[in-house]
Design an enzyme around this catalytic site. Structure first.
Site, PDB file in Angstrom:
ATOM      1  CE  LYS A  25      -8.368   8.057   7.819  1.00 10.11           C
ATOM      2  NZ  LYS A  25      -8.513   6.621   6.840  1.00 10.11           N
ATOM      3  CG  PHE A  61      -9.388   3.176   3.019  1.00 12.44           C
ATOM      4  CD1 PHE A  61      -8.562   4.166   3.492  1.00 12.44           C
ATOM      5  CD2 PHE A  61      -9.597   2.414   3.295  1.00 12.44           C
ATOM      6  CE1 PHE A  61      -7.720   4.198   5.046  1.00 12.44           C
ATOM      7  CE2 PHE A  61      -7.832   1.980   4.247  1.00 12.44           C
ATOM      8  CZ  PHE A  61      -7.937   2.894   4.470  1.00 12.44           C
ATOM      9  CG  ASP A 115      -4.581  -7.643  10.830  1.00 12.52           C
ATOM     10  OD1 ASP A 115      -5.064  -6.701   9.971  1.00 12.52           O
ATOM     11  OD2 ASP A 115      -5.268  -8.390  11.358  1.00 12.52           O
ATOM     12  CB  THR A 116      -6.528  -1.838  10.886  1.00 11.11           C
ATOM     13  OG1 THR A 116      -5.189  -0.806  10.674  1.00 11.11           O
ATOM     14  CG2 THR A 116      -7.431  -0.644  10.578  1.00 11.11           C
ATOM     15  CE1 TYR A 155     -16.865  -1.987   7.586  1.00 14.74           C
ATOM     16  CE2 TYR A 155     -14.594  -2.223   8.070  1.00 14.74           C
ATOM     17  CZ  TYR A 155     -15.793  -3.144   7.373  1.00 14.74           C
ATOM     18  OH  TYR A 155     -16.049  -3.986   7.355  1.00 14.74           O
ATOM     19  CG  ASN A 175      -1.351   0.956   1.589  1.00 14.36           C
ATOM     20  OD1 ASN A 175      -1.532   2.369   0.349  1.00 14.36           O
ATOM     21  ND2 ASN A 175      -2.953   1.041   1.800  1.00 14.36           N
ATOM     22  CG  HIS A 193      -7.096   3.713  13.192  1.00 15.78           C
ATOM     23  ND1 HIS A 193      -7.927   4.068  12.476  1.00 15.78           N
ATOM     24  CD2 HIS A 193      -7.075   2.357  12.151  1.00 15.78           C
ATOM     25  CE1 HIS A 193      -7.805   4.270  11.015  1.00 15.78           C
ATOM     26  NE2 HIS A 193      -7.859   3.035  11.136  1.00 15.78           N
ATOM     27  NE  ARG A 194      -3.496   3.336   8.162  1.00 17.73           N
ATOM     28  CZ  ARG A 194      -4.620   2.951   7.970  1.00 17.73           C
ATOM     29  NH1 ARG A 194      -5.007   1.710   7.948  1.00 17.73           N
ATOM     30  NH2 ARG A 194      -5.593   4.054   7.412  1.00 17.73           N
TER      31      ARG A 194
HETATM   32  P1  IMP Z   1      -5.527  -3.200   6.725  1.00 15.79           P
HETATM   33  O1  IMP Z   1      -5.653  -4.193   8.427  1.00 15.79           O
HETATM   34  O2  IMP Z   1      -4.862  -2.282   6.567  1.00 15.79           O
HETATM   35  O3  IMP Z   1      -5.395  -3.719   5.639  1.00 15.79           O
HETATM   36  O4  IMP Z   1      -6.987  -2.758   7.236  1.00 15.79           O
HETATM   37  C1  IMP Z   1      -8.352  -3.844   7.037  1.00 15.79           C
HETATM   38  C2  IMP Z   1      -9.422  -3.270   6.420  1.00 15.79           C
HETATM   39  O5  IMP Z   1      -9.776  -2.172   7.879  1.00 15.79           O
HETATM   40  C3  IMP Z   1      -9.697  -2.663   5.715  1.00 15.79           C
HETATM   41  O6  IMP Z   1      -9.946  -2.941   4.415  1.00 15.79           O
HETATM   42  C4  IMP Z   1     -10.461  -1.696   5.621  1.00 15.79           C
HETATM   43  O7  IMP Z   1     -11.848  -2.103   5.488  1.00 15.79           O
HETATM   44  C5  IMP Z   1     -10.772  -1.047   7.115  1.00 15.79           C
HETATM   45  N1  IMP Z   1     -10.009  -0.147   7.496  1.00 15.79           N
HETATM   46  C6  IMP Z   1      -8.519   0.432   8.045  1.00 15.79           C
HETATM   47  N2  IMP Z   1      -8.100   0.776   8.184  1.00 15.79           N
HETATM   48  C7  IMP Z   1      -9.536   2.038   8.252  1.00 15.79           C
HETATM   49  C8  IMP Z   1      -9.168   3.454   7.875  1.00 15.79           C
HETATM   50  O8  IMP Z   1      -8.543   3.621   8.401  1.00 15.79           O
HETATM   51  N3  IMP Z   1     -10.675   3.579   7.707  1.00 15.79           N
HETATM   52  C9  IMP Z   1     -11.962   3.080   6.945  1.00 15.79           C
HETATM   53  N4  IMP Z   1     -11.744   1.839   6.903  1.00 15.79           N
HETATM   54  C10 IMP Z   1     -10.447   1.152   7.092  1.00 15.79           C
END
Ligand code: IMP
Length: 190
Positions: A171, A148, A68-69, A150, A9, A176-177
């Protein structure tokens, strides 16, 4: 120091490179020629972040980190959580995922939720984890065009706009990130 971030990403890569400065060179999976589908077999963000970092460390022998999020909605027993990307199925559609959350919350007033990110860092085989959280609520319908996932249905506490209505720089200050990455950067630079 070179550090591999277990992602392709571009947005995440430049965000963190920018915060780390010249002392660290952040490499992507493409930079180390990793085309593997990295396993995420577990049911917690902690275990999945750990598994992804360990996979890269063991296979490529490089210092690395993985994230992981998940979106955790209180009234839905913290769903979609670790299943956030594929909540509405394997097509990983953000529209479908948001619709499912809104549908599951129909008629429910308690709409508190949080995004949570876990980063797992592996340096010379030693693992350290960092957590970042932003608390907020799930709106009744989508609002805003930016962001992106949610973002259009999540409104952080103390704001009356959704993440998708907020400039990215704003943001990043509260997300969180952003919070998890700031902890990682503070650790790496100390
Ligand atoms: P990842 O672990 O960063 O790939 O996040 C997993 C999923 O969580 C993503 O596919 C999104 O659906 C959601 N997500 C993660 N970060 C965000 C954000 O900052 N805004 C909205 N959705 C998020």
């Amino acid at each position: 120091m070179k550090l591999v971030f277990a992602t392709n990403n571009q947005h995440k890569l430049s965000e963190i490179q920018n915060m780390l400065g010249d002392e660290f060179q952040v490499l992507s999976l493409a930079d180390i020629n990793c085309q593997d589908e990295i396993p995420e077999d577990y049911e917690t963000l902690e275990e999945n972040a750990s598994q992804k970092a360990l996979y890269i460390y063991e296979k490529f022998g490089v210092n690395c980190f993985a994230d992981d999020t998940g979106l955790e909605v209180t009234a839905l027993n913290n769903e979609p959580g670790v299943y956030s990307a594929r909540y509405a199925g394997s097509s990983r559609s953000s529209e479908g995922n948001m619709k499912k959350v809104l549908h599951n919350l129909e008629g429910i007033d308690e709409r508190s939720a949080r995004f949570r990110t876990v980063i797992s860092l592996l340096i010379d085989g030693v693992e350290t984890q960092f957590e970042g959280i932003v608390n907020g609520e799930i709106l009744h319908k989508e609002r805003g065009e930016d962001g992106f996932g949610y973002d259009p249905i999540f409104q952080p506490n103390s704001y009356n706009i959704s993440f998708a209505e907020m400039p990215l720089s704003e943001k990043n200050k509260i997300s969180h990130r952003g919070n998890a990455v700031r902890k990682l950067v503070e650790y790496l630079l100390k």
